[in-house]
Design a protein around this motif. Structure first.
Motif, PDB file in Angstrom:
ATOM      1  N   GLU A  91       3.091  42.650  29.264  1.00  0.00           N
ATOM      2  CA  GLU A  91       3.954  43.001  30.389  1.00  0.00           C
ATOM      3  C   GLU A  91       5.206  43.628  29.799  1.00  0.00           C
ATOM      4  OE1 GLU A  91       4.620  39.884  33.200  1.00  0.00           O
ATOM      5  OE2 GLU A  91       2.479  39.467  33.399  1.00  0.00           O
ATOM      6  N   GLY A  92       5.340  44.917  30.042  1.00  0.00           N
ATOM      7  CA  GLY A  92       6.423  45.651  29.384  1.00  0.00           C
ATOM      8  C   GLY A  92       6.104  45.707  27.902  1.00  0.00           C
ATOM      9  N   ARG A  93       6.973  45.094  27.095  1.00  0.00           N
ATOM     10  CA  ARG A  93       6.726  45.026  25.653  1.00  0.00           C
ATOM     11  C   ARG A  93       6.443  43.596  25.201  1.00  0.00           C
ATOM     12  NH1 ARG A  93      11.411  47.688  22.522  1.00  0.00           N
ATOM     13  NH2 ARG A  93       9.992  47.136  20.845  1.00  0.00           N
ATOM     14  N   THR A  94       6.264  42.693  26.154  1.00  0.00           N
ATOM     15  CA  THR A  94       6.098  41.276  25.838  1.00  0.00           C
ATOM     16  C   THR A  94       4.642  40.858  25.936  1.00  0.00           C
ATOM     17  OG1 THR A  94       8.305  40.854  26.738  1.00  0.00           O
ATOM     18  CG2 THR A  94       6.853  38.958  26.452  1.00  0.00           C
ATOM     19  N   TYR A  95       4.158  40.203  24.894  1.00  0.00           N
ATOM     20  CA  TYR A  95       2.811  39.647  24.903  1.00  0.00           C
ATOM     21  C   TYR A  95       2.864  38.265  25.544  1.00  0.00           C
ATOM     22  CZ  TYR A  95       0.700  43.049  21.671  1.00  0.00           C
ATOM     23  OH  TYR A  95       0.195  44.173  21.100  1.00  0.00           O
ATOM     24  N   LEU A  96       1.986  38.048  26.511  1.00  0.00           N
ATOM     25  CA  LEU A  96       1.851  36.737  27.149  1.00  0.00           C
ATOM     26  C   LEU A  96       0.511  36.159  26.717  1.00  0.00           C
ATOM     27  CD1 LEU A  96       3.045  37.676  30.736  1.00  0.00           C
ATOM     28  CD2 LEU A  96       4.317  36.401  29.014  1.00  0.00           C
ATOM     29  N   TYR A  97       0.558  35.026  26.053  1.00  0.00           N
ATOM     30  CA  TYR A  97      -0.644  34.401  25.513  1.00  0.00           C
ATOM     31  C   TYR A  97      -1.145  33.304  26.434  1.00  0.00           C
ATOM     32  CZ  TYR A  97       0.461  36.909  21.271  1.00  0.00           C
ATOM     33  OH  TYR A  97       0.714  37.910  20.368  1.00  0.00           O
ATOM     34  N   ARG A  98      -2.470  33.288  26.635  1.00  0.00           N
ATOM     35  CA  ARG A  98      -3.138  32.293  27.479  1.00  0.00           C
ATOM     36  C   ARG A  98      -4.331  31.741  26.704  1.00  0.00           C
ATOM     37  NH1 ARG A  98      -2.219  36.667  30.712  1.00  0.00           N
ATOM     38  NH2 ARG A  98      -0.859  36.328  32.488  1.00  0.00           N
ATOM     39  N   PRO A  99      -4.733  30.517  27.037  1.00  0.00           N
ATOM     40  CA  PRO A  99      -5.938  30.002  26.378  1.00  0.00           C
ATOM     41  C   PRO A  99      -7.163  30.797  26.810  1.00  0.00           C
ATOM     42  CG  PRO A  99      -5.105  28.428  28.009  1.00  0.00           C
ATOM     43  CD  PRO A  99      -4.146  29.574  27.972  1.00  0.00           C
ATOM     44  N   ALA A 100      -8.049  31.070  25.884  1.00  0.00           N
ATOM     45  CA  ALA A 100      -9.295  31.770  26.207  1.00  0.00           C
ATOM     46  C   ALA A 100     -10.291  30.812  26.839  1.00  0.00           C
ATOM     47  CB  ALA A 100      -9.885  32.404  24.954  1.00  0.00           C
ATOM     48  N   GLU A 101     -10.154  29.525  26.528  1.00  0.00           N
ATOM     49  CA  GLU A 101     -11.050  28.496  27.057  1.00  0.00           C
ATOM     50  C   GLU A 101     -10.235  27.234  27.323  1.00  0.00           C
ATOM     51  OE1 GLU A 101     -15.157  28.450  24.881  1.00  0.00           O
ATOM     52  OE2 GLU A 101     -13.560  28.420  23.383  1.00  0.00           O
ATOM     53  N   ALA A 102     -10.752  26.408  28.197  1.00  0.00           N
ATOM     54  CA  ALA A 102     -10.127  25.117  28.460  1.00  0.00           C
ATOM     55  C   ALA A 102     -10.224  24.246  27.207  1.00  0.00           C
ATOM     56  CB  ALA A 102     -10.821  24.427  29.630  1.00  0.00           C
ATOM     57  N   SER A 103      -9.261  23.373  27.037  1.00  0.00           N
ATOM     58  CA  SER A 103      -9.255  22.502  25.860  1.00  0.00           C
ATOM     59  C   SER A 103     -10.511  21.638  25.787  1.00  0.00           C
ATOM     60  CB  SER A 103      -8.004  21.622  25.853  1.00  0.00           C
ATOM     61  OG  SER A 103      -7.966  20.799  27.000  1.00  0.00           O
ATOM     62  N   GLN A 104     -11.053  21.255  26.939  1.00  0.00           N
ATOM     63  CA  GLN A 104     -12.257  20.417  26.950  1.00  0.00           C
ATOM     64  C   GLN A 104     -13.458  21.149  26.351  1.00  0.00           C
ATOM     65  OE1 GLN A 104     -10.286  20.984  29.554  1.00  0.00           O
ATOM     66  NE2 GLN A 104      -9.675  19.051  30.457  1.00  0.00           N
ATOM     67  N   LEU A 105     -13.555  22.449  26.583  1.00  0.00           N
ATOM     68  CA  LEU A 105     -14.663  23.216  26.008  1.00  0.00           C
ATOM     69  C   LEU A 105     -14.543  23.311  24.494  1.00  0.00           C
ATOM     70  CD1 LEU A 105     -15.002  26.112  28.612  1.00  0.00           C
ATOM     71  CD2 LEU A 105     -16.485  24.130  28.319  1.00  0.00           C
ATOM     72  N   VAL A 106     -13.323  23.529  24.012  1.00  0.00           N
ATOM     73  CA  VAL A 106     -13.103  23.601  22.565  1.00  0.00           C
ATOM     74  C   VAL A 106     -13.366  22.229  21.949  1.00  0.00           C
ATOM     75  CG1 VAL A 106     -11.407  24.066  20.750  1.00  0.00           C
ATOM     76  CG2 VAL A 106     -11.493  25.521  22.792  1.00  0.00           C
ATOM     77  N   ALA A 107     -12.890  21.173  22.608  1.00  0.00           N
ATOM     78  CA  ALA A 107     -13.138  19.815  22.116  1.00  0.00           C
ATOM     79  C   ALA A 107     -14.637  19.527  22.085  1.00  0.00           C
ATOM     80  CB  ALA A 107     -12.414  18.795  22.994  1.00  0.00           C
ATOM     81  N   GLY A 108     -15.355  19.980  23.091  1.00  0.00           N
ATOM     82  CA  GLY A 108     -16.801  19.785  23.127  1.00  0.00           C
ATOM     83  C   GLY A 108     -17.489  20.431  21.941  1.00  0.00           C
ATOM     84  N   ARG A 109     -17.045  21.644  21.556  1.00  0.00           N
ATOM     85  CA  ARG A 109     -17.615  22.302  20.383  1.00  0.00           C
ATOM     86  C   ARG A 109     -17.293  21.526  19.104  1.00  0.00           C
ATOM     87  NH1 ARG A 109     -15.339  27.097  22.023  1.00  0.00           N
ATOM     88  NH2 ARG A 109     -14.347  27.426  20.009  1.00  0.00           N
ATOM     89  N   ALA A 110     -16.064  20.996  19.029  1.00  0.00           N
ATOM     90  CA  ALA A 110     -15.668  20.222  17.853  1.00  0.00           C
ATOM     91  C   ALA A 110     -16.503  18.946  17.746  1.00  0.00           C
ATOM     92  CB  ALA A 110     -14.181  19.883  17.922  1.00  0.00           C
ATOM     93  N   VAL A 111     -16.713  18.271  18.867  1.00  0.00           N
ATOM     94  CA  VAL A 111     -17.519  17.048  18.869  1.00  0.00           C
ATOM     95  C   VAL A 111     -18.964  17.363  18.514  1.00  0.00           C
ATOM     96  CG1 VAL A 111     -18.421  15.196  20.333  1.00  0.00           C
ATOM     97  CG2 VAL A 111     -15.993  15.790  20.425  1.00  0.00           C
ATOM     98  N   LYS A 112     -19.469  18.476  19.010  1.00  0.00           N
ATOM     99  CA  LYS A 112     -20.841  18.889  18.680  1.00  0.00           C
ATOM    100  C   LYS A 112     -20.984  19.043  17.173  1.00  0.00           C
ATOM    101  CE  LYS A 112     -24.856  21.310  19.413  1.00  0.00           C
ATOM    102  NZ  LYS A 112     -25.594  20.873  18.242  1.00  0.00           N
ATOM    103  N   ARG A 113     -19.972  19.610  16.555  1.00  0.00           N
ATOM    104  CA  ARG A 113     -19.997  19.783  15.095  1.00  0.00           C
ATOM    105  C   ARG A 113     -20.015  18.423  14.397  1.00  0.00           C
ATOM    106  NH1 ARG A 113     -19.075  24.435  11.903  1.00  0.00           N
ATOM    107  NH2 ARG A 113     -19.310  23.756   9.772  1.00  0.00           N
ATOM    108  N   ILE A 114     -19.216  17.483  14.881  1.00  0.00           N
ATOM    109  CA  ILE A 114     -19.189  16.131  14.310  1.00  0.00           C
ATOM    110  C   ILE A 114     -20.542  15.454  14.496  1.00  0.00           C
ATOM    111  CG2 ILE A 114     -18.208  13.819  14.632  1.00  0.00           C
ATOM    112  CD1 ILE A 114     -15.523  15.308  15.248  1.00  0.00           C
TER     113      ILE A 114
END
Length: 157
Positions: A91-114
């Motif tokens: 927006e203008g010259r400012t980058y606005l960062y948002r999560p690409a995925e919900a934290s639960q989905l990322v946590a699910g991938r981490a648990v799957k790895r464990i």
């Protein structure tokens, strides 16, 4: 040498009296990175972004509990984007960062790895281990079982 009259005409892309700029740019997610490989700073930044939903690099720097240079924050945000954890819009010259995925989905991938690493892919082994080591008590396990049953029941309808 060519004469300026020999050059092809330049097609004007914008019809505005000022130079055109990108107003919005969106990067897409790449959910293949292993969350277990995130560093401490990357995890701290992700917690902030999940908590707030959207932050600028400056917001991230202000919210962190340690003083870091702006360039360090921007580098980590760029790397998180390359790994597929955040997206940005401009927006203008400012980058606005948002999560690409919900934290639960990322946590699910981490648990799957464990589960794959330590339990040979057995979710049951993981849950028994969590109960045995007092990470989960039987009431919490029952609530999870009830929630799973309700979800399965809802999908059948």
């Amino acid at each position: 040498m060519s004469n300026s009259r020999d050059l092809l005409p330049v097609k004007k892309i914008c019809s505005f009296p000022f130079p055109c700029v990108t107003v919005c740019s969106v990067m897409t997610s790449n959910a293949t990175h292993d969350p277990a490989e995130l560093g401490d700073l990357e995890r701290a930044i992700m917690r902030l972004i999940w908590q707030h939903g959207e932050l600028t690099a400056e917001n991230v720097r202000e919210e962190l509990d340690r003083p870091l240079k702006d360039s360090t924050i921007r580098t980590v945000l760029r790397r998180l984007e390359e790994k597929g954890y955040v997206t940005h819009t401009v927006e203008g010259r400012t980058y606005l960062y948002r999560p690409a995925e919900a934290s639960q989905l990322v946590a699910g991938r981490a648990v799957k790895r464990i589960i794959d690493w330590f339990c040979d892919g057995s979710v049951e082994s993981l849950l028994v281990g969590m109960v045995d080591s007092a990470v989960l008590d039987r009431k919490e396990l029952q609530r999870l079982a009830d929630r799973i049953a309700a979800t399965k029941k809802g999908k059948k309808s």
